[in-house]
Design an enzyme around this catalytic site. Structure first.
Site, PDB file in Angstrom:
ATOM      1  N   HIS A 150     -59.467 -50.882 -57.550  1.00  0.00           N
ATOM      2  CA  HIS A 150     -58.726 -49.740 -57.190  1.00  0.00           C
ATOM      3  C   HIS A 150     -57.673 -49.889 -56.487  1.00  0.00           C
ATOM      4  CE1 HIS A 150     -63.429 -48.681 -57.313  1.00  0.00           C
ATOM      5  NE2 HIS A 150     -63.016 -47.655 -57.817  1.00  0.00           N
ATOM      6  N   ASP A 164     -58.469 -51.131 -52.999  1.00  0.00           N
ATOM      7  CA  ASP A 164     -59.222 -52.185 -52.666  1.00  0.00           C
ATOM      8  C   ASP A 164     -58.248 -53.493 -52.456  1.00  0.00           C
ATOM      9  OD1 ASP A 164     -61.530 -50.837 -53.725  1.00  0.00           O
ATOM     10  OD2 ASP A 164     -61.140 -51.574 -55.595  1.00  0.00           O
ATOM     11  N   ASP A 190     -69.530 -51.086 -67.403  1.00  0.00           N
ATOM     12  CA  ASP A 190     -69.854 -51.707 -66.089  1.00  0.00           C
ATOM     13  C   ASP A 190     -71.171 -52.098 -66.053  1.00  0.00           C
ATOM     14  OD1 ASP A 190     -67.445 -51.424 -65.107  1.00  0.00           O
ATOM     15  OD2 ASP A 190     -67.866 -49.646 -63.713  1.00  0.00           O
ATOM     16  N   ASP A 192     -69.975 -54.451 -62.026  1.00  0.00           N
ATOM     17  CA  ASP A 192     -69.766 -53.253 -61.069  1.00  0.00           C
ATOM     18  C   ASP A 192     -70.952 -53.413 -60.193  1.00  0.00           C
ATOM     19  OD1 ASP A 192     -69.542 -51.148 -59.347  1.00  0.00           O
ATOM     20  OD2 ASP A 192     -68.821 -49.525 -60.893  1.00  0.00           O
TER      21      ASP A 192
HETATM   22  C1  XUL Z   1     -69.039 -45.488 -58.917  1.00  0.00           C
HETATM   23  C2  XUL Z   1     -68.557 -46.390 -59.779  1.00  0.00           C
HETATM   24  C3  XUL Z   1     -67.023 -46.945 -59.399  1.00  0.00           C
HETATM   25  C4  XUL Z   1     -66.219 -46.970 -60.847  1.00  0.00           C
HETATM   26  C5  XUL Z   1     -64.876 -47.130 -60.573  1.00  0.00           C
HETATM   27  O1  XUL Z   1     -70.588 -45.420 -59.348  1.00  0.00           O
HETATM   28  O2  XUL Z   1     -69.124 -46.875 -60.719  1.00  0.00           O
HETATM   29  O3  XUL Z   1     -67.070 -48.088 -59.099  1.00  0.00           O
HETATM   30  O4  XUL Z   1     -66.514 -47.788 -61.782  1.00  0.00           O
HETATM   31  O5  XUL Z   1     -64.147 -46.186 -59.827  1.00  0.00           O
HETATM   32 CO    CO Z   2     -68.794 -48.304 -62.235  1.00  0.00          CO
END
Ligand code: XUL
Ligand code: CO
Length: 451
Positions: free
Chosen positions: A119, A122, A314, A357
């Site tokens: 992000h 970050d 993710d 993630d």
């Molecule tokens: C939140 C999530 C975030 C997104 C990116 O649950 O998954 O980290 O992947 O903003």
């Molecule tokens: Co995510």
């Protein structure tokens, strides 16, 4: 009591003297095979091994995320930071942002990660104002580009954080106040341009605060219209700057809001179709978000392929005993085998990949733990890849499915599907069907032997 807790939340651990790279003492992670039980080695993931026409690296396209690994201090709602992340002692310092970059890229390189994700907040030095954040992001983007080139690491996706700052508490694009919408638009414009500069493969929009806590204060239809307009503006800008990556929405049912608009794959598909956005936006599917919606991860993947909106993943897992987003490292190779089978049968990732993630548990305070978490998750993906390829090559499951539906491609049934027969004509030719087994136990037995 309340005072003591809020005081705790802000404190970073005063542990370490700032060193250039906290991963200095770790050797590059190697593949040592299945018999080896060293924790800092791969048992399954052999990056350059070619299977099913591609290297394991190119099949899995995994990424490390910046936020959980380098921006989280190990704090939770009851306790202060516990992890050794020295740069977090001064989040507003550009020098500390550079130190973080140094350590992060050393981690990526030693792990052999082909990609990372981040992000805006970050990677840039923190600022409370959106204008200063933009300046900080600009200031660091050349250093990031240099590191990516030196270490030959790609950006799987970039994204803007439209959920942490209090201005977004009632939504970013879906906020009742247009000034907030404008701040969010400004942040996404900047981050989209940086993602373009860094040749990102995708750009993700997770609608963190796009949802509501009560309909007593929310005009749901108005907010959906705003959200769609916001996304159209992003699509227009993407085209204007010539960004060739894929735009992705990330479904999640709740947390932080009680009801998130991007609830799950099916809900997002309906939204995209209604606002005619389906040609430009695909989905980033997160395992823990699927299970929070009461759906299996495999279901969400299969549904995304069925609706032609699959983009990226993710990867993580939740905990079956609690309902929130624990973001643990994935550890179920059988579930992952099924997911990889869907991906392979649909031609593999295009722009997407597996972004971790996932975050450590708060008690995992050793530097090694961050490596071990990722190695474990990557090995599960590699093991699942091998199993899925075996299943595809043996063709037992696909052949069973093919036979189960084969009458639909024959005679009258194929005409029904093609829309060539009316209800009246169907009604003239009816007989009682044969009762057949669905063979679930047999198929499960086969799966158990394969994985
Ligand atoms: C939140 C999530 C975030 C997104 C990116 O649950 O998954 O980290 O992947 O903003
Ligand atoms: Co995510």
């Amino acid at each position: 009591m309340e005072k003591a807790l809020s005081k705790h939340k802000r404190i970073q651990p005063k542990i370490i003297v700032m060193s250039k790279n906290i991963f200095d003492h770790i050797q590059p992670i190697k593949f040592l095979g299945r018999e080896n039980n060293q924790p800092l080695a791969f048992n399954w993931y052999d990056a350059n091994k070619v299977i099913h026409g591609k290297t394991m690296r190119d099949h899995l396209r995994f990424a490390v995320c910046y936020w959980h690994s380098f921006n989280w201090s190990g704090n939770d709602i009851f306790g202060e930071g516990a992890l050794n992340r020295p740069w977090l002692n001064d989040p507003k310092s550009h020098d500390y942002a550079l130190q973080k970059l140094e350590s992060a890229f050393s981690f990526f390189e030693k792990l052999g990660a082909p990609f990372f994700c981040f992000h805006d907040v970050d990677i840039a030095a923190y600022s409370h104002t959106v204008k200063e954040l933009a300046e900080n992001l600009k200031k660091i983007s050349d250093s990031v580009a240099k590191k990516m080139e030196e270490n030959r690491i790609g950006l799987l996706w970039g994204t803007a954080n439209l959920f942490s700052h209090p201005r977004y508490m009632a939504g970013a694009a879906t906020n009742p106040d247009p000034e907030v919408f404008k701040c969010a638009a400004f942040q996404v414009k900047n981050m989209l341009e940086v993602t373009h500069q860094l040749q990102g493969e995708n750009y993700v929009l997770w609608g963190g605060r796009e949802g509501y806590d009560t309909l007593l204060n929310t005009n749901l239809k108005q907010e959906l219209n705003q959200y769609a307009r916001f996304l159209s503006l992003v699509i227009e800008h993407k085209e204007k700057i010539g960004f060739k990556g894929q735009l992705l929405l990330e479904p999640k049912p709740h947390e932080p809001t009680k009801h998130q608009y991007d609830r799950d794959v099916a809900t997002v598909v309906a939204f995209l179709e209604k606002y005619d956005l389906q040609d430009d936006i695909k989905l980033n599917i997160e395992a823990n978000h699927a299970t929070m919606a009461g759906l299996s991860f495999e279901h969400e993947i299969a549904n995304a392929f069925a609706f032609d909106v699959f983009g990226s993943i993710d990867i993580n897992r939740g905990d079956p005993q609690n309902g929130w987003d624990t973001d643990q490292f994935n550890n179920d190779h059988q579930e992952m085998t099924m997911v990889l089978k869907h991906i392979l049968l649909n031609g593999g990732f295009k722009n997407g990949g597996f972004n971790f993630d996932a975050k450590l548990r708060r008690q995992s305070v050793d530097i090694d733990d961050l490596f071990i978490g990722h190695i474990g998750g990557i090995d599960i993906l590699a093991r699942a890849l091998i199993n899925a390829i075996k299943m595809i090559e043996e063709n037992f499951i696909e052949n069973f499915k093919h036979n189960r539906y084969k009458k639909w491609s024959q005679d009258e049934a194929s005409k029904i599907l093609a829309g060539e027969i009316t209800l009246e004509e169907i009604s003239k030719n009816i007989s009682e069907p044969e009762i057949k087994s669905g063979k679930q136990e047999l198929l499960e037995k086969y799966l158990n032997n394969c994985s």
